[in-house]
Design an enzyme around this catalytic site. Structure first.
Site, PDB file in Angstrom:
ATOM      1  N   HIS A 405      15.040  41.301  58.470  1.00  0.00           N
ATOM      2  CA  HIS A 405      14.141  40.540  58.647  1.00  0.00           C
ATOM      3  C   HIS A 405      13.807  39.247  57.593  1.00  0.00           C
ATOM      4  O   HIS A 405      13.056  38.438  57.816  1.00  0.00           O
ATOM      5  CB  HIS A 405      12.898  41.413  58.524  1.00  0.00           C
ATOM      6  CG  HIS A 405      11.511  41.097  59.287  1.00  0.00           C
ATOM      7  ND1 HIS A 405      11.611  39.810  59.797  1.00  0.00           N
ATOM      8  CD2 HIS A 405      10.493  41.795  59.857  1.00  0.00           C
ATOM      9  CE1 HIS A 405      10.504  39.892  60.944  1.00  0.00           C
ATOM     10  NE2 HIS A 405       9.786  40.917  60.749  1.00  0.00           N
ATOM     11  N   ASP A 409      13.881  36.301  62.308  1.00  0.00           N
ATOM     12  CA  ASP A 409      12.263  36.746  62.725  1.00  0.00           C
ATOM     13  C   ASP A 409      12.251  37.680  63.947  1.00  0.00           C
ATOM     14  O   ASP A 409      13.260  37.673  64.797  1.00  0.00           O
ATOM     15  CB  ASP A 409      11.733  35.350  62.912  1.00  0.00           C
ATOM     16  CG  ASP A 409      11.533  34.491  61.770  1.00  0.00           C
ATOM     17  OD1 ASP A 409      11.520  35.140  60.556  1.00  0.00           O
ATOM     18  OD2 ASP A 409      11.392  33.055  62.039  1.00  0.00           O
TER      19      ASP A 409
END
Length: 434
Positions: A405, A409
């Site tokens: 992450h 995204d």
């Protein structure tokens, strides 16, 4: 009589130490020249340590699971020689380590290192030629763990054979495939276990995590502690893909491999990565650098008798679906029998993990550090699907994919998986160039 000291060899590639994963001998055991004494593991390979001399083991310098520095004494062997030979025989002589792929097997690919030194030649010149003799079984204590390779242990487990009942004719009583064959040929059966009824069990067993299992544990800890995972799950209708796969398998040539779903997924990955190159990358979080790759090297998480390994299909972007399938089959076989080369077990840019028929409904795959994405394949199940007017049977499969992450995204992760879904649900698109 003299003593011969065998030290931890330099296996190259800047390795300063290695983990001792297996002893094949113990103090008091006789050894022959070129007999395998121990196995050590580096980050990239398992190395077998052979004996350059004939003699008797006097002392072992480490326990299984210990990390041993290069040139540290591993064991001492008493050798037969003339008086006054002890000092020369005990000089540090490099052995010739046999390097194998990380997944250990019975027929490893071997690479010899280090030419014989003058000291070793002098020691060997004073060693009597081994007598021709018949290998005799070695007695084993009741509680002693039998010596056997992972492949032999797996075969015995599948056959329901207790290895403690099998007589090993190899060095130090090591059990080989031929010993299992003789055991089975004699019609020997595992000793029946007397029924004891219901009873409380209080025994415990401590198992030291060593070798490949320790490497796997360290890799998982590193990935889990340093990578903030986001996992995205999507269901895919693979009915048309399964029909196409069956048709292609029915018409394949004799030299073409049978297609599984993985080659189609790999080709879909290649096309999707062309549109989203950010997922085909590695992240060096110490340096703060993301490296994107134009080449698509797909790692395939593969279960072997020794543990989980990740053979790599290199340049999947340049391979047809049949070529991908053939390379995938070759690498999986090599990983399972321990013949995969070092370069075939490293260098992936993105990984696929699949448990086949045991794939479950949903998984949360852990990223293969330092990559930034992994795609997990779950099992295919026929389920009723509403088409707007009625329920119809469709073959459905979930994709469970995880992303770093910090680099990917959530929106980009969803777009990536949705594009793969579209290609798998309309498989003709996989074969359209551009």
């Amino acid at each position: 009589m003299g003593e011969f000291v065998i030290k931890m060899p330099d296996v190259g590639e800047g390795v300063a130490e290695a983990e001792l994963v297996e002893w094949h001998v113990k103090p008091g055991d006789p050894v022959r020249e070129d007999m395998v004494l121990a196995a050590v593991m580096t980050d990239k390979a398992t190395v077998e340590i052979p004996s350059p001399v004939e003699g008797v083991v006097l002392w072992l310098g480490a326990e299984v699971g210990d990390t041993v520095a290069v040139k540290a004494p591993l064991l001492r062997i008493r050798i037969a020689g003339e008086d006054g030979d002890a000092a020369e025989a005990a000089s540090p002589v490099a052995t010739e380590p046999v390097v194998k792929a990380e997944a250990v097997g019975d027929r490893p690919a071997e690479t010899k290192h280090a030419a014989s030194s003058p000291a070793r030649q002098a020691a060997e010149a004073k060693i009597a030629e081994p007598e021709k003799s018949i290998e005799r079984p070695v007695a084993r204590e009741a509680a002693e763990r039998p010596l056997a390779s992972p492949a032999v242990r797996l075969r015995a487990q599948e056959a329901g054979i207790d290895l403690r009942q099998v007589i090993g004719t190899g060095p130090a009583g090591r059990i080989g495939h031929e010993d299992l064959d003789q055991f089975i040929a004699r019609g020997a059966q595992p000793a029946p276990v007397a029924a004891t009824g219901l009873a409380r069990k209080t025994a415990t067993e401590e198992i030291k995590v060593t070798g490949l299992r320790r490497r796997i544990a360290e890799k998982m800890r590193l990935a889990s502690s340093r990578i903030p995972h986001i996992t995205y799950v999507e269901e895919v209708d693979v009915t048309d893909l399964e029909d196409l796969r069956a048709t292609m398998n029915a018409g394949r040539k004799p030299d073409q491999p049978k297609l599984t779903i993985l080659p189609f997924l790999m080709r879909a990955l290649v096309k999707t990565i062309g549109e989203q190159p950010g997922v085909n990358a590695t992240f060096d979080d110490d340096a703060g650098v993301v490296t994107r790759y134009s080449a698509v090297h797909i790692g395939i998480a593969t279960q072997t008798p020794s543990g989980l390994t990740v053979p790599v299909v290199r340049h999947a972007e340049a391979r047809s679906i049949w070529d991908v399938a053939a390379e995938l089959s070759r690498l999986a076989d090599a990983a399972r029998n321990g013949t995969a080369a070092r370069e075939e077990l490293s260098g992936s840019t993105i990984t696929i993990t699949s448990l086949g028929a045991l794939g479950g409904i949903v998984t949360t795959p852990i990223i293969n550090h330092p990559e930034v994405a992994i795609v997990g394949v779950n099992k295919i199940m026929t389920r009723p699907v509403w088409d707007g007017t009625q329920f119809i049977p469709r073959k459905m499969m979930n994709l469970s994919s995880s992303f770093d992450h910090r680099i990917v995204d959530g929106w980009d992760a969803a777009v990536f998986v949705q594009r793969i879904k579209a290609l798998l649900e309309t498989p003709a698109l996989i074969f359209i160039e551009g």
